[in-house]
Write a protein that holds these residues in place. Structure first.
Motif, PDB file in Angstrom:
ATOM      1  N   GLU A  39       0.967  -1.102  -0.023  1.00  0.00           N
ATOM      2  CA  GLU A  39       0.070  -0.009   0.080  1.00  0.00           C
ATOM      3  C   GLU A  39       0.952   1.132   0.080  1.00  0.00           C
ATOM      4  OE1 GLU A  39      -3.041  -1.807   3.063  1.00  0.00           O
ATOM      5  OE2 GLU A  39      -3.284   0.391   2.733  1.00  0.00           O
ATOM      6  N   HIS A  40       0.329   2.396  -0.593  1.00  0.00           N
ATOM      7  CA  HIS A  40       1.111   3.389  -0.804  1.00  0.00           C
ATOM      8  C   HIS A  40       0.084   4.608  -0.597  1.00  0.00           C
ATOM      9  CE1 HIS A  40       1.052   1.858  -4.311  1.00  0.00           C
ATOM     10  NE2 HIS A  40       1.213   3.064  -5.172  1.00  0.00           N
ATOM     11  N   ALA A  41      -0.558   4.850   0.458  1.00  0.00           N
ATOM     12  CA  ALA A  41      -1.942   5.506   0.395  1.00  0.00           C
ATOM     13  C   ALA A  41      -1.506   7.014   0.088  1.00  0.00           C
ATOM     14  CB  ALA A  41      -2.674   5.585   1.476  1.00  0.00           C
ATOM     15  N   CYS A  42      -0.367   7.618   0.449  1.00  0.00           N
ATOM     16  CA  CYS A  42      -0.093   9.116   0.258  1.00  0.00           C
ATOM     17  C   CYS A  42       0.653   9.192  -0.916  1.00  0.00           C
ATOM     18  CB  CYS A  42       0.637   9.620   1.413  1.00  0.00           C
ATOM     19  SG  CYS A  42       2.303   9.038   1.523  1.00  0.00           S
ATOM     20  N   GLU A  43       0.741   8.023  -1.841  1.00  0.00           N
ATOM     21  CA  GLU A  43       1.395   8.316  -3.047  1.00  0.00           C
ATOM     22  C   GLU A  43       3.048   8.649  -2.809  1.00  0.00           C
ATOM     23  OE1 GLU A  43       0.716   7.350  -6.001  1.00  0.00           O
ATOM     24  OE2 GLU A  43      -1.237   6.668  -5.504  1.00  0.00           O
ATOM     25  N   LYS A  44       3.700   8.042  -1.687  1.00  0.00           N
ATOM     26  CA  LYS A  44       4.897   8.122  -1.528  1.00  0.00           C
ATOM     27  C   LYS A  44       5.541   9.373  -1.154  1.00  0.00           C
ATOM     28  CE  LYS A  44       5.599   5.199  -5.654  1.00  0.00           C
ATOM     29  NZ  LYS A  44       5.966   5.053  -7.140  1.00  0.00           N
ATOM     30  N   SER A  45       4.573  10.164  -0.312  1.00  0.00           N
ATOM     31  CA  SER A  45       5.082  11.493   0.039  1.00  0.00           C
ATOM     32  C   SER A  45       5.375  11.573   1.671  1.00  0.00           C
ATOM     33  CB  SER A  45       4.190  12.638  -0.543  1.00  0.00           C
ATOM     34  OG  SER A  45       2.660  12.234   0.200  1.00  0.00           O
ATOM     35  N   CYS A  46       5.695  10.566   2.313  1.00  0.00           N
ATOM     36  CA  CYS A  46       5.989  10.339   3.603  1.00  0.00           C
ATOM     37  C   CYS A  46       4.704  11.307   4.396  1.00  0.00           C
ATOM     38  CB  CYS A  46       7.032  11.191   3.833  1.00  0.00           C
ATOM     39  SG  CYS A  46       7.862  10.679   5.402  1.00  0.00           S
ATOM     40  N   ALA A  47       3.476  10.715   3.958  1.00  0.00           N
ATOM     41  CA  ALA A  47       2.648  11.341   4.801  1.00  0.00           C
ATOM     42  C   ALA A  47       1.436  10.271   5.615  1.00  0.00           C
ATOM     43  CB  ALA A  47       1.683  12.328   3.871  1.00  0.00           C
ATOM     44  N   CYS A  48       1.592   8.939   5.243  1.00  0.00           N
ATOM     45  CA  CYS A  48       0.944   8.177   5.619  1.00  0.00           C
ATOM     46  C   CYS A  48       1.901   6.869   6.301  1.00  0.00           C
ATOM     47  CB  CYS A  48      -0.148   7.366   4.749  1.00  0.00           C
ATOM     48  SG  CYS A  48       1.050   6.429   3.344  1.00  0.00           S
ATOM     49  N   THR A  49       1.436   5.774   6.743  1.00  0.00           N
ATOM     50  CA  THR A  49       2.547   4.793   7.137  1.00  0.00           C
ATOM     51  C   THR A  49       2.171   3.316   6.333  1.00  0.00           C
ATOM     52  OG1 THR A  49       1.124   4.068   8.860  1.00  0.00           O
ATOM     53  CG2 THR A  49       2.771   5.892   9.394  1.00  0.00           C
ATOM     54  N   THR A  50       1.300   3.366   5.433  1.00  0.00           N
ATOM     55  CA  THR A  50       0.687   2.254   4.867  1.00  0.00           C
ATOM     56  C   THR A  50       1.975   1.566   4.232  1.00  0.00           C
ATOM     57  OG1 THR A  50       0.061   3.513   2.982  1.00  0.00           O
ATOM     58  CG2 THR A  50      -1.369   3.030   4.721  1.00  0.00           C
ATOM     59  N   CYS A  51       2.997   2.248   3.774  1.00  0.00           N
ATOM     60  CA  CYS A  51       4.241   1.598   3.019  1.00  0.00           C
ATOM     61  C   CYS A  51       5.232   1.064   4.052  1.00  0.00           C
ATOM     62  CB  CYS A  51       4.924   2.156   1.987  1.00  0.00           C
ATOM     63  SG  CYS A  51       5.625   3.815   2.873  1.00  0.00           S
ATOM     64  N   HIS A  52       4.967   0.862   5.264  1.00  0.00           N
ATOM     65  CA  HIS A  52       5.772   0.443   6.230  1.00  0.00           C
ATOM     66  C   HIS A  52       6.322  -0.955   6.011  1.00  0.00           C
ATOM     67  CE1 HIS A  52       5.847  -1.583  10.600  1.00  0.00           C
ATOM     68  NE2 HIS A  52       7.104  -1.174  10.308  1.00  0.00           N
ATOM     69  N   ARG A  84      10.847   0.935   8.797  1.00  0.00           N
ATOM     70  CA  ARG A  84      11.149   1.884   7.693  1.00  0.00           C
ATOM     71  C   ARG A  84       9.911   2.064   6.735  1.00  0.00           C
ATOM     72  NH1 ARG A  84      16.363   3.823   7.061  1.00  0.00           N
ATOM     73  NH2 ARG A  84      15.300   5.602   6.098  1.00  0.00           N
ATOM     74  N   LEU A  85       9.808   3.478   6.439  1.00  0.00           N
ATOM     75  CA  LEU A  85       8.644   3.578   5.368  1.00  0.00           C
ATOM     76  C   LEU A  85       9.467   3.260   4.083  1.00  0.00           C
ATOM     77  CD1 LEU A  85       7.276   6.900   6.588  1.00  0.00           C
ATOM     78  CD2 LEU A  85       6.333   4.411   6.963  1.00  0.00           C
ATOM     79  N   SER A  86       8.928   2.238   3.306  1.00  0.00           N
ATOM     80  CA  SER A  86       9.465   1.899   2.027  1.00  0.00           C
ATOM     81  C   SER A  86       9.591   2.790   1.110  1.00  0.00           C
ATOM     82  CB  SER A  86       8.799   0.628   1.547  1.00  0.00           C
ATOM     83  OG  SER A  86       7.536   0.855   1.226  1.00  0.00           O
ATOM     84  N   CYS A  87       8.824   3.900   1.054  1.00  0.00           N
ATOM     85  CA  CYS A  87       8.827   4.906  -0.125  1.00  0.00           C
ATOM     86  C   CYS A  87       9.683   6.008   0.155  1.00  0.00           C
ATOM     87  CB  CYS A  87       7.484   5.599  -0.074  1.00  0.00           C
ATOM     88  SG  CYS A  87       7.008   6.716   1.112  1.00  0.00           S
ATOM     89  N   GLN A  88      10.509   5.936   1.586  1.00  0.00           N
ATOM     90  CA  GLN A  88      11.366   6.691   1.861  1.00  0.00           C
ATOM     91  C   GLN A  88      12.570   6.198   1.875  1.00  0.00           C
ATOM     92  OE1 GLN A  88      10.664  10.223   2.485  1.00  0.00           O
ATOM     93  NE2 GLN A  88       8.827   9.460   1.475  1.00  0.00           N
TER      94      GLN A  88
HETATM   95  S1  FES Z   1       3.503   5.865   0.682  1.00  0.00           S
HETATM   96 FE1  FES Z   1       2.838   7.076   2.290  1.00  0.00          FE
HETATM   97  S2  FES Z   1       4.402   7.334   3.607  1.00  0.00           S
HETATM   98 FE2  FES Z   1       5.300   5.743   1.901  1.00  0.00          FE
END
Ligand code: FES
Length: 111
Positions: A39-52, A84-88
């Protein structure tokens, strides 16, 4: 090229996946291009935690998380010291073993 091992996860990759990555690529992008729909609910902008994700091996090779990522991680389901957050999180030059938690704060996978 570093080898990234995604451990088996019942819903997203029941068999696990092993893939090569370029240094600098984010763990999330590697997963997505390998067919693992983290999941990447915030589209990779470090604003959710779904990509944990949890980095089971190779954690120390990674650049340290930033303050914003740490703040977000505090809200993640099943937080661990190697979370970690995988998008970051960009791959460095070492192999990694990644565990994808069963749930996210969205509980979208809880059915
Ligand atoms: S996709 Fe939302 S923090 Fe990584």
């Amino acid at each position: 090229m570093p080898k990234i091992v995604f451990l088996p996860q019942q819903d997203l990759c029941p068999e696990g996946v092993v893939v090569e990555a370029k240094p600098g690529e984010s763990i999330l992008n590697i997963a997505l291009r390998s067919g693992i729909k983290i999941e990447h609910a915030c589209e990779k902008s470090c604003a959710c935690t779904t990509c944990h994700c949890i980095v089971r091996e190779g954690f120390d090779s990674l650049e340290e998380s930033g303050e914003l990522e740490d703040d977000m991680l505090d809200k993640a389901w099943g937080l661990e010291p190697e979370s970690r957050l995988s998008c970051q999180t960009q791959v460095a030059d070492e192999d990694l073993v990644i565990e994808i938690p069963r749930y996210t704060v969205n509980h979208a996978r809880e059915h």
